[in-house]
Design a protein around this motif. Structure first.
Motif: not given
Ligand code: SF4
Ligand code: SF4
Ligand SMILES: [Zn+2]
Ligand SMILES: [Zn+2]
Lengths: 222, 160
Positions: A110, A114, B143-147
């Motif tokens: 992941y 990113k 906070p993290q992105p949706n994915d």
């Protein structure tokens, strides 16, 4: 008959033995080797070899880097988190924790995705970063590991600095010979220390970290 | 402590199958059944002619402390190596030349290995360490992105 040691990888050229596989017959003097002869292990030029009896401390002088010490321990980049998680995955594997190893691997992938792709850069940009590490990164880190008696960190730094020098040599050879450097041969990477070897078969043990060659893997051409 | 088998070293001589008092060594997937293994018994470890079995602890001692100065210097290098890994991967991706791609991938891989090693020495050696737990916790706290694979992190927090 004398022996000469590669100051980068530790390969020893023994005049008495020569290298018959490369057409260098036993008894060939160091001076008789052509100037463009390179270390068969790491590709370093003849000039970095030292005579075996010579002072082992005669390492090239290092520039001491600018004040990088003041940099705060900062947040890790995505690329670093990718490496952090793949490292932890390997750690779990060694503890036979397959499920955790897989979970860390998924995190690593992941973060790898990113971190995205850097806009087109060439091998020259790599050489620049490599040079920075060699000019300042390693000397700063070596000093601080030494001052703090951190032998584990020193171990990683010794291996890493050697591999970084070898990468520099590889890029210099590539710049000179272009694709001819690799056309008829193979490229291998040591899974343990990152040593890159150009040649048909990987050496029996890694010259940098000494792991047996089952851990030195061939990089496919595709 | 329970026994684990390195399947690549195992020559299937089968002494461990004879000496195990609980049958833990005989399984369909080649790994020793940790549930059946008697803590500290080590009969199979001593019997194995190939040194393929080790005892692993269920809990590890705390990781060695690292000084801030060493960490800082190692992080500076690991950042550089991670960047080089990325640059090299970018070169591989944007070239059609198989030789360029091969060389760039080798350099990328080499930098990944060096970055991993530096980070390991910067305080992330042991997956069960406090540093790793704080790292995972920080992923949950920000906070993290949706994915973002949040369930992976939660599972790791539970298991580790
Ligand atoms: S005794 Fe060792 S080599 Fe033999 S089957 Fe058991 S683990 Fe494998
Ligand atoms: S340590 Fe003892 S109980 Fe555990 S697998 Fe080996 S022989 Fe069986
Ligand atoms: Zn060499
Ligand atoms: Zn190695």
């Amino acid at each position: 008959m004398k022996k000469y040691i590669c100051s980068i990888c530790g390969y020893v050229y023994d005049e008495a033995a020569g290298i018959p596989e490369e057409g260098i017959s036993p008894g060939t003097k160091w001076e008789e080797l052509s100037d463009d002869w390179v270390c068969p292990m790491c590709g370093a030029p003849k000039t970095v070899f030292e005579e075996e009896e010579s002072d082992v401390n005669a390492a090239p002088e290092k520039e001491v880097g600018a004040d990088r010490n003041t940099e705060e321990v900062r947040k890790l980049s995505f690329a670093e988190m990718g490496a952090l998680c793949s490292n932890l995955s390997k750690g779990c594997e060694k503890q036979y924790r397959a499920e955790e190893a897989d979970l860390f691997n998924r995190l690593s992938e992941y973060f790898g995705n990113k971190s995205g792709i850097t806009e087109h850069k060439g091998f020259e940009d790599l050489s620049e970063l490599i040079q920075q590490d060699l000019n300042s990164g390693y000397s700063t880190a070596n000093d601080s590991a030494l001052n703090n008696g951190d032998r584990g960190a020193l171990r990683a730094l010794v291996w890493g600095e050697k591999v970084t020098k070898i990468l520099k040599t590889v890029l210099m050879r590539y710049e000179k010979n272009q694709n001819a450097l690799l056309e008829d041969t193979n490229v291998h990477v040591c899974e343990i220390c990152g040593f890159v070897y150009i040649g048909n078969e990987a050496p029996e043990v890694c010259p940098v970290c000494k792991v047996p060659n089952m851990k030195i893997l061939r990089v496919q051409r595709r | 402590m329970h026994a684990v088998r390195n399947v690549r070293l195992c020559t299937k001589d089968c002494l461990c199958l004879y000496v195990c008092p609980t049958g833990a060594t005989d399984t369909e997937d080649g790994q020793i059944d940790a549930e059946k293994c008697i803590s500290g018994c080590r009969a199979c470890v001593d019997a194995c002619p190939s040194h393929a079995i080790s005892l692993v602890p269920d809990e590890y001692p705390p990781q060695q402390e690292k000084t801030d100065a060493v960490k800082k210097a190692l992080f500076a290098l690991s950042k550089s190596k991670a960047e080089q890994e990325k640059v090299a991967a970018g070169i591989a991706d944007s070239s059609d030349d198989p030789i360029v791609r091969q060389l760039a991938r080798a350099i990328s891989k080499s930098n990944r290995v060096m970055a991993e090693d530096l980070l390991r020495e910067a305080g992330y050696m042991l997956p069960q360490s406090q540093n790793v737990k704080s790292f995972l916790q920080s992923l949950l706290d920000t906070p993290q992105p949706n994915d973002f694979p949040i369930e992976v992190v939660k599972k790791l927090m539970e298991k580790i």
